[in-house]
Structures are given as C-alpha cells and as structure tokens.
Write an enzyme that holds these catalytic residues in place. Sequence first.
Site, mmCIF file in Angstrom:
data_model
loop_
_atom_site.group_PDB
_atom_site.id
_atom_site.type_symbol
_atom_site.label_atom_id
_atom_site.label_comp_id
_atom_site.label_asym_id
_atom_site.label_seq_id
_atom_site.Cartn_x
_atom_site.Cartn_y
_atom_site.Cartn_z
ATOM 1 N N GLY A 75 -15.702 -15.266 10.394
ATOM 2 C CA GLY A 75 -16.325 -15.234 11.713
ATOM 3 C C GLY A 75 -15.372 -14.868 12.824
ATOM 4 N N ALA A 140 -22.554 -13.081 5.717
ATOM 5 C CA ALA A 140 -22.755 -14.352 5.030
ATOM 6 C C ALA A 140 -24.196 -14.784 4.856
ATOM 7 C CB ALA A 140 -21.964 -15.455 5.736
ATOM 8 N N LEU A 187 -19.318 -19.440 11.831
ATOM 9 C CA LEU A 187 -20.486 -18.572 11.814
ATOM 10 C C LEU A 187 -21.745 -19.330 12.198
ATOM 11 C CD1 LEU A 187 -19.825 -17.178 8.236
ATOM 12 C CD2 LEU A 187 -19.237 -16.005 10.352
ATOM 13 N N LEU A 236 -17.995 -25.420 12.132
ATOM 14 C CA LEU A 236 -18.184 -25.736 13.546
ATOM 15 C C LEU A 236 -19.644 -26.086 13.806
ATOM 16 C CD1 LEU A 236 -16.069 -22.797 14.985
ATOM 17 C CD2 LEU A 236 -15.456 -25.214 15.045
ATOM 18 N N TYR A 238 -22.500 -28.524 16.656
ATOM 19 C CA TYR A 238 -22.809 -28.749 18.077
ATOM 20 C C TYR A 238 -23.649 -30.004 18.226
ATOM 21 C CZ TYR A 238 -24.440 -27.753 22.830
ATOM 22 O OH TYR A 238 -24.733 -27.830 24.168
ATOM 23 N N TYR A 248 -31.691 -24.982 23.630
ATOM 24 C CA TYR A 248 -30.989 -24.637 22.394
ATOM 25 C C TYR A 248 -32.018 -24.719 21.278
ATOM 26 C CZ TYR A 248 -27.097 -24.545 19.041
ATOM 27 O OH TYR A 248 -26.207 -24.194 18.049
ATOM 28 N N SER A 288 -18.738 -18.083 26.913
ATOM 29 C CA SER A 288 -18.349 -16.887 26.188
ATOM 30 C C SER A 288 -19.292 -15.767 26.576
ATOM 31 C CB SER A 288 -18.421 -17.118 24.680
ATOM 32 O OG SER A 288 -19.771 -17.148 24.275
ATOM 33 N N ARG A 289 -18.890 -14.551 26.276
ATOM 34 C CA ARG A 289 -19.756 -13.418 26.596
ATOM 35 C C ARG A 289 -21.060 -13.528 25.811
ATOM 36 N NH1 ARG A 289 -14.726 -11.019 26.326
ATOM 37 N NH2 ARG A 289 -15.025 -10.156 24.230
ATOM 38 N N ALA A 290 -20.966 -13.903 24.556
ATOM 39 C CA ALA A 290 -22.171 -14.001 23.738
ATOM 40 C C ALA A 290 -23.055 -15.146 24.206
ATOM 41 C CB ALA A 290 -21.789 -14.191 22.277
#
Length: 370
Positions: A75, A140, A187, A236, A238, A248, A288-290
């Site tokens: 990732g 993936a 990812l 990772l 959240y 979300y 982040s940009r994303a």
Amino acid sequence: MFRFSSIIGAFAFAAMALASSTVSAFAPAMDVGRTAFRASTSVADSSAPIARNGKTELNMAATIDLKGKVAFIAGVADSSGYGWAIAKSLANAGATIIVGTWPPVLKIFEKGLSMGKFDDDSILENGSKMEIAKVYPLDAVFDCPEDVPEEIKNNKRYAGLDGYTIEEVAKSIEADYGKIDIVVHSLANGPEVTKPLLETSRKGYLAASSASAYSAVSLLQKLAPIMNKGGAFLSLTYIASEKVIPGYGGGMSSAKAQLESDTRTLAFEAGRKYGLRVNTISAGPLKSRAASAIGKEPGQKTFIEYAIDYSKANAPLAQDLYSEDVGNTALFLTSPLGRTVTGVTMYVDNGLNVMGMAVDSKSFDGRDMV
C-alpha cells in the site's frame, strides 16, 4: 486492486476509489503535516538500559536494530501516507524495504522514484536516503490469477502487467528474498464510503469488506509461510470500527470492525502455527489528498477537516497527529521490543478513543469542561 490507507488506511483508499471509479482499491494514504518527532534507532537491543536525555525529540527507549530484516509494505504509492511513514521508520532501523503498489498507479510511482520526486521525503536520520529495494504490482482484491476478471485483464491501466495477485506476489517475494520478517497491510477501500450504511448496496458493502478486511487475511495466508519465526504482521484500522462516525459509510465501519476481530483471531492462529505476531494500529484523523476528497461540498470543509477539528477539540492531547507518529508505533510493534505484544489494537489518536463525551458540544455552552 486496493487503495492505500490515509485517514487510517481507509479514507484514502475509499476516496481514491471514488476518484478512479474502479472496483479495485489501492489508494495511497497521504498526509499533509510533517514532524521532527522520530523514533531513534541508535540504541542497542531489547535488553539494553533505557536511555534518557533532555531532548524534546521523540526517541525510542531502547535500540532497535532491524539490519538483515526484510519488510514488505503493501500500500505505498507516494511519500505522504502511513505506508511510507512506516517504511521510513523501519528503514531508519536498518530494514530492507520492499513495497506493493496498485497497478494503475505503478508507473506514476516508479517514475516519481526515478525522477527523485520523493527524495526529500526519503532522508533518514543518518542523512542517507531510504532505498526501496523493489516495487511489486499488487492488487489485493485478487487472491490468485483465476480471480482476475477479463475486464481487469483488458483494462488499459493494467496493460503490460501480470503477477499482481496476492498469491503471485508472495511467490515473487519468496523467489527474490527467500524469507521475510515484516508485513504491513496499509490498504483499504470503500467505493460507497460517502453513502450512509442504510443506503449502501450489497456490492459496495462486500467490496469494502474484501478490499479492507479480507485482503489482510489473504496477505497473511500467502506470506506467513515465507516469514521468519518471530516476524510481525501489522495493519491499519480506524475508530469507526467501534464508535459511530457519521460520514464514514459504505460499509467501511463494518470492514474495520472485521479487520480488528480478525487481528485477534489471526494473532492466535498465526502465533501458534508460525510464531508470528499480528497487531493493528487505530490512528486518528490525518489530512490527506485522498481523504480530502470525501464529503467535499462547495463552501464547506471536507469530512476529514471536520474530523481533525473535532479531535483537537475533544482529545485528551490537543495536538496535531502526523504520519510519523504512526510510523514510530509501527516500528515498536514490528521490532523485538514488541515481542510479547500480539492481537492488539493500538490507538495512535491523541487519546480520542477514550472519550465518551464531546467537550465542545453546544450543550455545555457557558461551562468550562477542561
């Protein structure tokens, strides 16, 4: 394929999925902030005495020496996300870094590397530059070649590429390095992340689960046999896995809950079968940009900007969160210092996870809650 994690591995991927409108999911996690805090790798081993000094930099208390170790970070597609920060922390400790990159952005990433676009972000503590020993194309959401549909094989963004399923990448890594020691799953992707769960389709829900949760299971299935005993697998996650985070959506909260549950089960199974440790990091919101592409409306802040403001207003530690903070924690969890730590969800969020009440709520106007 996949999309690399940003706000915690998921926001970035989800946003990238929206941007590219593809079922695949590899979106790089990208942060905006930088910090001088880094984990020092200049001590000795886990038995060394704790070093103390008056410096303000964050230093690991004991020496972490990963020389001779090989770390695969799945990732990474640029220098501004969690995956890169973790790779850099491990490289600071001497590990050999290899990465997996989503095929549609592979050429862009490799071109950036060759042109020195990421050089400034590659400088290690000793002044040298982090070297990525090899970049593998990795999608993936596909376990083996038979899983790849014709529409992907014929997609121009995959033109000239093969061997990008998890099974094939594992075989390539074994051929190149034999055994490896560390695997990082950075990812996540939710093509319908902006939709409330009540409006999420079955296809979108299962896509989020496949890209963000099962991908970790599959990675460990295929890579555990070529990992040295005592190795570490890290993912990772959240806080939406356990708390309601409006905005979300798309099944991403469910996927993160799956990931954390699987972390505990895999810690037992991989621990007993291969002698490996399995942990996950639950990081706070990181711009982040994303991630900034999620919930963007004219004249309003993005979802991630609201999340960052909320964290600063309500977390026990009212300070910025940087990708390096996650990198430092990952270094501990994948090093010998964390040899007895497994099955854990480690929070790196300035303590926001412990809060049960929003201290900046209008309900408390006129009352000092601090």
